[in-house]
Enzyme design. Structure first.
Site, mmCIF file in Angstrom:
data_model
loop_
_atom_site.group_PDB
_atom_site.id
_atom_site.type_symbol
_atom_site.label_atom_id
_atom_site.label_comp_id
_atom_site.label_asym_id
_atom_site.label_seq_id
_atom_site.Cartn_x
_atom_site.Cartn_y
_atom_site.Cartn_z
ATOM 1 N N GLU A 1 0.788 -1.228 0.000
ATOM 2 C CA GLU A 1 0.000 0.000 0.000
ATOM 3 C C GLU A 1 0.821 1.280 0.000
ATOM 4 O O GLU A 1 0.365 2.307 -0.501
ATOM 5 C CB GLU A 1 -0.930 0.006 1.220
ATOM 6 C CG GLU A 1 -2.023 -1.039 1.185
ATOM 7 C CD GLU A 1 -3.016 -0.797 0.065
ATOM 8 O OE1 GLU A 1 -3.569 0.319 -0.023
ATOM 9 O OE2 GLU A 1 -3.211 -1.708 -0.753
ATOM 10 N N SER B 1 -57.197 -25.331 25.125
ATOM 11 C CA SER B 1 -57.158 -26.192 26.317
ATOM 12 C C SER B 1 -55.896 -26.010 27.148
ATOM 13 O O SER B 1 -55.835 -26.517 28.280
ATOM 14 C CB SER B 1 -57.293 -27.659 25.900
ATOM 15 O OG SER B 1 -58.554 -27.894 25.322
#
Length: 825
Positions: free
Chosen positions: A105, A493
C-alpha cells in the site's frame, strides 16, 4: 513640410504605441487576475485549514468496537455493532504483516512525512499514459486521515484536506501509532474491520498466528476487498497475494525463497466459529431494544459493551432447529404449493447471479435451504438438474416424495404461472442440500418449501425465571415480529390447568366427580351456548383427573361454573397472566388471547412449587472498560411451610447482594396445589393428549391446546428444571389443516427441543411436599377402594381431603342431577 519618408516614420510610430498599450493592459489584467486568484486560493486554503478537524483526537484512538453478548456459560452468542472490529495493539501485530501492508500500500511509508511525492509523480505519469486512473498515490497516513477525519466524498477539497491532515498527523503521531490506527480501522471485506476480525473471518486465527501466505493475502485486500475475497474468489486472491509477495521481496522484507514457500503454502479458508445470529435473532433483538432505550445507540453499537444473558446456547440452537423442522413438517402435510415462480430462459442468469451474491461461503452448506432454478428435466429417470447461484446439482424423485405426483416439463413455461402439479424448466424451487458439491461432482438436493405457518418457543428455568431459549418465528430475516412476547393468541385447552388449579384451591380434589353430559347456557338475547367436547363423546361421571387427562371441554366449563369466573381470573393474575380475560364461561376453553411468554411463565409457577419468578434475560452488563453497569442474581425462594396457602402479600423486597440486585421470587400458590396440578398434568403425558412427550423418558407434566378449527396449536410442559411452551399457527388466523392439533403440530417441536435441551440434565422426579397422602380410590365413583381391588387407582390428596367412605357404603348414581360431586370427605 515633412518629407514622405518622415511621414511614413511618424505613421509607424503612431501605430506601435497603441499595441504597447494593449499589451500593458493585458499584462496588468493578467496580474490582477493572478493576484485575485492567489487571494481566492489563499482564502480558500485558509478556509480549508480552519475547517479541518483536530488531529489531536487520534492520539486517543477509540474506534467503534463490537458489543458482545454472552450466554449463561460464557459462550459468545451475539454481537451488536456498526463496524465489526476487535482492536489489536501494535506489539501483538507480527512484523511481517506490517511489512506486507506497507509493501502493498505504501512502500515509502517509513521514509515520507505524510505525502509520497515520488509516488504522486509516478501515478500521474502512469495515469496520463493510460488515459485513465490506473494507480493511486495515497499514503497509509492519508488513508487514515480520510477514514478517521474526513467524509468519503470524491472532491478536490477532500484530497487537499487529507494531504494537509497527513502532514499534521506525521508531526503528532509516530509511525507505529499511525499503523496501529490503520490496521485496526481498515475494511477488509466480509464485514471485517481491522486485521484481527479479518484473520478470524478468513483463516479462523488470531492475528499473531498467521503465516506469511495468509499475511500476504490479507495485505492484498485493501484495494478491492470483495473482488479479492479468499472466500468467494480464491484464484483472484492468490494473484493479489503473489503481487504482495513480489513487493515484499523488492523492498527487502523477505527473500525470494520465503516468497516461493509462501506461494506454495496451501490456503485453508476456515472462519473462526462465528456467532449464528440467525438462530438467536429473536432473543438478541428483544434485549437490543431494551439496551438501546436505556444506554443509547453510541454506547450499544460502538462502546464494546459486554452483555451477559440467561440464554443457553445449546438450548437456543435446539430450539431453532426444532421450530424450523417442525414447521416444515406441518407445512409439508398440506402438500406442495408448486414453484415459487417460473422464469423465462433469458431471465435465469440474472436470477442466479442475485442468488450467488447472497451465498457467503465457497460451497453450499449441508442442510441449508436455497432457491434454485430447474435447468434440465429427465422425466424418464425422474431427475431434475437445478442451478443454485453458480453451482448445479440433481434433484431425484425420491428426494421429493412428500410433494406427491408432480410432472417434469422439459420446456420453459413462457408466461405461465406456477402449477402445483408441474415443474417446468425455469421453475424457481426451494431445495435443501443433502450432499454439497465438495468433489465438484454436483450437489445432491431435496425439494423443500418455506412454511407459511409460524411458531413460537420459549424455555424458562422455573426455579429462577431465567429465559434459556426463545424463538419468535420461522425466520427473523423475513419477519421481526416476536410471537413469544408480541402475539396474543387463544390458549385453547392449554388454559385449563389454570382453571383446575384454582378449583383445587377451592376444595375440589383429583377424585372429584363431574358429570360429562350435554349442557346449555343462556346467552345474549334468545341465543344459547352449548359447549361441546372435541370428539363429541360424553362419558358420564368422570374424575377431575380424567377430565384434564382427556381435555374434556364440558367438564372444564362445569368446573369453572362451580368455582366462579372471577375466582379463575384472579387466580390467573396471580400466576402472571396480564392480558385481558373473558369474564364468562368460555374462559374454561381458552377463549382469551395470551402471549406464549405469559402462559409459559404461568406454568413455571406450577413447576417451581408455587413461586412466581418474573422472566428475565440479562444477568450482567459491563461497559467497554469492564465497569459493571447492571448485575442481577436469582432469588433464593423461601420454602413454604407444609400447611401454607400462599398469597401474594408475602413478596420479598428487592435486596442488594454486593453489587448485584437480587431478583424477587413471590410465593403465589401453595406447594401442595403446585404438586397436585403437576401430578394431574403428568397423566396428560402418560395417558392423555400429550403422550408424544413420553419420549423424554423422565417425569414430565404438560398440556396440549387446540383452538376452534385448529387455528392455534399449543403444548406447554415441564420437568423440575425447565418449562417450555410452544405455539404454532398462522399470523392471519386460519386452520392449520390436517395434523394441526396441539398434540400433532406443537408437541413434536416441544419433544424434539426438550430431548436435546435435557440431554445432560439429570433426571429428577417431582417431589411431593409432606402434607399430601396417596390412597386407593375407585375412579368411577371417586370413593375409597380397597387396595388391589379391580379398577382401583392410587390418587393424590391434600391431607384431610381424602374420601372417607367406601363404594359399598354410598356411591353417586350415574343419573344424578348435580354436575359436580365432592364425595364423602
Amino acid at each position: 513640410m515633412a518629407s514622405p519618408a518622415d511621414q511614413r516614420t511618424m505613421g509607424g510610430r503612431g501605430r506601435k504605441k497603441p499595441a504597447r498599450d494593449r499589451l500593458t493592459v493585458f499584462l496588468t489584467v493578467l496580474a490582477v487576475v493572478a493576484f485575485l486568484s492567489f487571494l481566492g486560493f489563499a482564502g480558500y486554503f485558509a478556509y480549508i485549514i480552519a475547517s479541518l478537524p483536530k488531529v489531536d483526537r487520534l492520539t486517543d484512538y477509540r474506534p467503534p468496537i463490537v458489543t458482545q453478548v454472552f450466554g449463561d456459560d460464557g459462550t459468545l452468542v451475539g454481537e451488536f455493532y456498526l463496524e465489526r472490529r476487535k482492536v489489536v495493539p501494535v506489539e501483538k501485530i507480527p512484523k511481517k504483516l506490517i511489512q506486507a501492508f506497507v509493501a502493498a500500500e505504501d512502500s515509502n511509508f517509513f521514509q515520507h512525512k505524510g505525502l509520497d511525492y515520488m509516488g504522486i509523480f509516478r501515478a500521474v505519469i502512469k495515469n496520463l499514459m493510460s488515459m485513465s486512473k490506473k494507480e493511486g498515490a495515497s499514503t497509509i497516513t492519508q488513508q487514515v486521515a480520510k477514514s478517521m477525519l474526513l467524509t468519503p466524498e470524491k472532491k478536490f477539497s477532500r484530497k487537499l484536506k487529507d494531504a494537509i491532515l497527513a502532514k499534521r498527523m506525521e508531526e503528532k503521531l509516530s509511525k507505529d501509532e499511525i499503523l496501529y490506527i490503520y490496521l485496526n480501522q481498515i475494511y477488509l471485506g466480509a464485514g471485517s474491520y481491522g486485521i484481527q476480525i479479518a484473520a478470524e473471518t478468513y483463516f479462523g486465527k488470531d492475528v499473531e498466528n498467521l503465516n506469511l501466505a495468509e499475511m500476504a493475502m490479507l495485505a492484498g485486500l485493501p484495494r478491492a476487498p470483495e473482488i479479492y475475497s479468499p472466500i468467494k474468489h480464491l484464484d483472484r486472491a492468490r494473484e493479489r497475494q503473489a503481487y504482495v509477495l513480489e513487493r515484499m521481496v523488492k523492498e527487502g522484507y523477505i527473500t525470494e525463497a520465503e516468497a516461493d514457500h509462501a506461494r506454495k503454502t496451501p490456503i485453508v479458508i476456515t472462519s473462526k466459529k462465528k456467532v449464528n445470529s440467525i438462530q438467536s435473532a429473536y432473543f438478541l433483538e428483544h434485549i437490543r431494544i431494551q439496551l438501546e432505550q436505556k444506554y443509547g445507540e453510541d454506547l450499544l453499537y460502538k462502546g464494546g459493551m459486554k452483555i451477559y444473558t440467561t440464554m443457553n446456547s445449546e438450548m437456543q440452537k435446539a430450539a431453532y432447529d426444532n421450530v424450523v423442522s417442525g414447521l416444515k413438517s406441518v407445512d409439508k402435510r398440506q402438500g406442495f404449493r408448486g414453484p415459487v415462480r417460473c422464469l423465462a430462459e433469458h431471465e435465469v442468469d440474472d436470477f442466479c447471479k442475485k442468488i450467488e451474491q447472497g451465498i457467503e461461503t465457497a460451497d453450499l452448506k449441508q442442510g441449508e435451504t436455497y432457491q434454485g432454478v430447474v435447468i434440465a428435466a429427465n422425466q424418464a429417470k425422474g431427475v431434475l438438474t437445478v442451478r443454485v447461484g453458480d453451482r448445479t446439482g440433481t434433484l431425484a424423485r425420491k428426494n421429493m416424495a412428500w410433494a406427491g405426483k408432480t410432472v417434469f416439463v422439459d420446456r420453459y413455461a413462457e408466461g405461465s404461472g406456477p402449477d402445483r402439479k408441474a415443474i417446468p424448466l425455469g421453475a424457481v424451487i426451494e431445495v435443501s442440500v443433502v450432499n454439497p458439491d465438495t468433489n465438484k461432482q454436483g450437489a445432491v438436493f431435496a425439494l423443500d418449501q418455506e412454511p407459511l405457518a409460524q411458531a413460537a418457543l420459549v424455555a424458562i428455568d422455573p426455579r429462577t425465571g431465567a429465559v434459556k431459549a426463545m424463538i419468535g418465528g420461522y425466520d427473523f430475516r423475513r419477519s421481526q415480529f416476536n410471537r413469544v412476547v408480541q402475539a396474543r393468541r387463544n390458549a385453547g385447552s392449554a388454559f385449563k390447568p389454570i382453571i383446575y388449579a384454582a378449583a383445587l384451591d377451592k376444595g375440589m380434589t383429583a377424585a372429584t366427580i363431574i358429570n360429562d353430559s350435554p349442557v346449555e347456557y343462556a346467552g345474549s338475547g334468545s341465543k344459547t351456548w352449548k359447549p361441546k367436547n372435541y370428539d363429541n363423546v360424553y362419558r358420564g361421571p368422570v374424575t377431575m383427573r380424567q377430565a384434564l387427562t382427556n381435555s374434556i371441554n364440558v367438564v372444564s366449563v362445569k368446573i369453572l361454573e362451580s368455582i366462579g369466573v372471577d375466582t379463575a381470573i384472579d387466580y390467573a393474575r396471580k400466576l402472571g397472566i396480564t392480558s385481558p380475560l373473558a369474564a364468562n364461561l368460555t374462559l374454561a376453553l381458552g377463549s382469551s388471547s395470551v402471549t406464549p411468554l405469559e402462559l409459559t411463565s404461568a406454568y413455571a409457577v406450577f413447576a417451581s412449587g408455587g413461586f412466581r419468578n418474573e422472566p428475565y434475560f440479562i444477568t450482567r452488563i459491563e461497559d467497554g472498560d469492564g465497569r459493571v453497569l447492571e448485575q442481577y442474581a436469582p432469588a433464593r425462594p423461601a420454602v413454604f411451610s407444609q400447611s401454607s396457602s400462599a398469597t401474594g402479600d408475602t413478596e420479598s423486597a428487592i435486596t442488594l447482594s454486593g453489587d448485584a440486585v437480587t431478583l424477587t421470587s413471590t410465593p403465589v400458590i401453595s406447594r401442595e396445589t403446585s404438586y397436585l396440578i403437576t401430578n394431574l398434568m403428568q397423566s396428560v403425558v402418560s395417558s392423555g393428549t400429550g403422550q408424544r412427550a413420553k419420549a423424554l423418558g423422565r417425569p414430565v407434566a404438560g398440556k396440549t391446546g387446540t383452538t376452534n378449527d385448529m387455528k392455534d396449536a399449543w403444548f406447554i410442559g415441564y420437568v423440575p428444571q425447565l418449562v417450555t411452551g410452544v405455539w404454532v399457527g398462522y399470523d392471519q388466523e386460519r386452520s392449520l389443516g390436517s395434523g394441526g392439533s396441539g398434540g400433532q403440530a406443537a408437541a413434536p417441536i416441544w419433544t424434539g427441543f426438550m430431548q436435546r435441551a435435557l440431554a445432560n440434565v439429570p433426571v429428577q422426579p417431582f417431589s411431593p411436599p409432606g402434607d399430601l397422602s396417596f390412597v386407593s380410590i375407585n375412579p368411577r365413583t371417586g370413593r375409597l377402594a380397597k387396595q388391589g381391588s379391580p379398577g382401583s387407582v392410587t390418587e393424590c390428596f391434600l391431607s384431610g381431603t381424602e374420601p372417607h367412605g367406601y363404594d359399598e357404603e354410598k356411591a353417586p348414581a350415574d343419573d344424578q342431577d348435580q354436575s359436580v360431586y365432592y364425595g364423602d370427605n
